[in-house]
Design a protein around this motif. Structure first.
Motif, PDB file in Angstrom:
ATOM      1  N   ASP A 135      35.907  32.398  31.594  1.00 59.20           N
ATOM      2  CA  ASP A 135      37.019  33.350  31.461  1.00 59.20           C
ATOM      3  C   ASP A 135      36.905  34.579  32.362  1.00 59.20           C
ATOM      4  O   ASP A 135      37.828  35.399  32.400  1.00 59.20           O
ATOM      5  N   ARG A 138      39.640  34.989  34.894  1.00 60.84           N
ATOM      6  CA  ARG A 138      40.960  35.029  34.267  1.00 60.84           C
ATOM      7  C   ARG A 138      41.258  36.400  33.655  1.00 60.84           C
ATOM      8  O   ARG A 138      42.348  36.632  33.153  1.00 60.84           O
ATOM      9  N   THR A 139      40.277  37.268  33.640  1.00 58.53           N
ATOM     10  CA  THR A 139      40.439  38.574  32.998  1.00 58.53           C
ATOM     11  C   THR A 139      41.037  39.584  33.969  1.00 58.53           C
ATOM     12  O   THR A 139      40.409  39.939  34.960  1.00 58.53           O
ATOM     13  N   PHE A 146      38.296  44.519  38.383  1.00 54.72           N
ATOM     14  CA  PHE A 146      37.705  43.284  37.867  1.00 54.72           C
ATOM     15  C   PHE A 146      37.570  42.202  38.939  1.00 54.72           C
ATOM     16  O   PHE A 146      37.175  41.083  38.643  1.00 54.72           O
ATOM     17  N   GLN A 155      33.459  42.718  36.221  1.00 59.62           N
ATOM     18  CA  GLN A 155      33.170  41.395  35.654  1.00 59.62           C
ATOM     19  C   GLN A 155      31.730  41.311  35.159  1.00 59.62           C
ATOM     20  O   GLN A 155      31.458  40.674  34.139  1.00 59.62           O
ATOM     21  N   LEU A 158      31.450  43.266  31.909  1.00 66.33           N
ATOM     22  CA  LEU A 158      32.214  42.535  30.889  1.00 66.33           C
ATOM     23  C   LEU A 158      31.417  41.335  30.387  1.00 66.33           C
ATOM     24  O   LEU A 158      31.339  41.084  29.176  1.00 66.33           O
ATOM     25  N   GLN A 176      38.709  33.297  23.168  1.00 67.06           N
ATOM     26  CA  GLN A 176      39.626  33.796  24.184  1.00 67.06           C
ATOM     27  C   GLN A 176      40.466  34.933  23.612  1.00 67.06           C
ATOM     28  O   GLN A 176      40.960  34.844  22.496  1.00 67.06           O
ATOM     29  N   ASN A 179      37.869  38.808  25.759  1.00 62.07           N
ATOM     30  CA  ASN A 179      37.590  39.318  27.113  1.00 62.07           C
ATOM     31  C   ASN A 179      38.548  40.453  27.477  1.00 62.07           C
ATOM     32  O   ASN A 179      38.157  41.429  28.126  1.00 62.07           O
ATOM     33  N   PHE A 180      39.805  40.358  27.023  1.00 64.57           N
ATOM     34  CA  PHE A 180      40.770  41.420  27.320  1.00 64.57           C
ATOM     35  C   PHE A 180      40.459  42.690  26.518  1.00 64.57           C
ATOM     36  O   PHE A 180      40.576  43.797  27.027  1.00 64.57           O
ATOM     37  N   GLY A 183      37.431  44.214  28.100  1.00 64.65           N
ATOM     38  CA  GLY A 183      37.810  44.740  29.409  1.00 64.65           C
ATOM     39  C   GLY A 183      38.498  46.089  29.310  1.00 64.65           C
ATOM     40  O   GLY A 183      38.186  47.021  30.064  1.00 64.65           O
ATOM     41  N   CYS A 257      45.781  39.864  21.323  1.00 62.63           N
ATOM     42  CA  CYS A 257      45.414  40.782  22.412  1.00 62.63           C
ATOM     43  C   CYS A 257      45.711  42.244  22.086  1.00 62.63           C
ATOM     44  O   CYS A 257      45.545  43.112  22.954  1.00 62.63           O
TER      45      CYS A 257
END
Length: 357
Positions: A135, A138-139, A146, A155, A158, A176, A179-180, A183, A257
């Motif tokens: 992931d 994808r962040t 990032f 990254q 994170l 999932q 990560n957001f 971040g 999210c």
């Protein structure tokens, strides 16, 4: 501090004057916002500048008040004055400190010195590590901080926060969406350890069972929102029932999210100010306000795809960009929303979900 990575809708004005205004605003406003997000190609610089010129005065006023409140203090005590200040927005320069204090994350960090470092130095779960690595790219692909070419590249930090958290909370591991969250925390705190403890406050205490394998807390709260809409905006609830639209299909990303990538960045941070102080009830206030404000538009939908499109539209435009007014609305628009009501609805919705299997 400057809000928004998404544009308000294009101005209704047309003609040469508007073009010149937009061009001038484009030259004054950086293409990349203060958080590292690139502004989209259709960003309305002129409308944004109009909004921000007003909001800047509010930010300046809040910064003075917060500086006075925090002067000489190494902690923040919860009280009605602080609650009022949090609702009106925490200045970015104080955000990490205030979030750590009001969420209980600072207390946890102080009670566990060296714990974060031990987690990173300990034995690794290969499956967990692989999921997190997958992931990384994808962040926030639209955030320059990032990207692997960035120096420093977020990254790496994170990855550390998520690996440490996965080993700390083995019941959750990695899911999932986390990560957001991590971040965003890194963008504000600029600290791995603080981000780790704030993630623990969110995942472990404020949103229990949202990110566990069964995601029972998340599923429950989506059903709770449905019940609250029945109580407060019955016409929208009836529309959803008539077309057999499950709430999870239109609001799951709002909950998973916490409005990241759904609402403008400054609006999300203002929501998180309140989330860390008041808990998950804030998510319902935001969701109900978005639905209630746009109920006339939602009720124009005549089929399932229409409804899904309407729910995408409610998260765009000046209403959500003008974050200060928006945050005032979330505490008035939905009306009373007691913890007792939420608790009762959670109990009944959870039981219903368990019966459904």
């Amino acid at each position: 501090m400057e809000p928004s990575r998404r544009s308000p809708p294009p101005s209704m004005e047309t003609g040469r004057g508007e073009d010149e205004a937009s061009q001038a605003a484009r030259e004054r406003i950086p293409r990349i916002d203060p958080y590292g997000f690139e502004r989209p190609a259709d960003f309305d610089y002129a409308s944004y500048e109009d909004f921000f010129s007003t909001y800047l005065r509010i930010l300046t006023n809040r910064a003075i008040k917060w500086s006075k409140l925090l002067k000489g203090k190494n902690s923040v005590q919860k009280n009605m004055k602080v609650k009022r200040y949090v609702r009106k927005g925490v200045p970015n320069e104080h955000r990490a400190f205030v979030w750590m204090a009001i969420s209980g994350a600072q207390a946890q960090m102080d009670q566990n010195p060296g714990y974060y470092r031990k987690l990173l130095e300990g034995e690794r779960n290969d499956k967990l590590v692989e999921s997190i690595k997958t992931d990384m790219n994808r962040t926030f692909p639209d955030n320059v901080k990032f990207r692997q070419t960035a120096d420093p590249c977020l990254q790496h930090t994170l990855y550390n926060v998520l690996v440490a958290y996965g080993h700390h909370n083995r019941g959750v591991g990695y899911c999932q969406g986390m990560n957001f969250l991590a971040g965003y925390l890194l963008l504000i705190t600029k600290s791995e350890e603080q981000s780790f403890w704030l993630l623990d406050a969110l995942v472990g205490r404020i949103l229990p069972d949202y990110y566990s394998p069964a995601m029972m807390g998340l599923k429950t709260d989506q059903e709770v929102l449905g019940e609250l809409v029945k109580m407060k905006i019955p016409s929208v609830a009836n529309l959803m029932d008539r077309h057999n639209v499950m709430w999870t299909l239109v609001v799951s990303r709002w909950f998973i999210c916490l409005f990241i990538d759904i609402l403008p960045v400054e609006t999300v941070l203002r929501i998180w100010d309140c989330l860390f102080y008041e808990g998950s009830k804030i998510i319902f206030r935001v969701a109900l306000t978005l639905i209630k404000q746009h109920q006339a538009s939602i009720l124009e939908a005549t089929n399932f795809p229409d409804i899904c499109e309407k729910f995408k539209q409610v998260t765009k435009g000046p209403f959500v960009t003008e974050c200060h007014t928006f945050m005032q609305k979330i505490f008035t628009e939905p009306g009373s929303l007691s913890t007792a009501t939420i608790t009762k609805l959670r109990k009944s919705c959870r039981e219903k979900l368990l019966v459904q299997g």
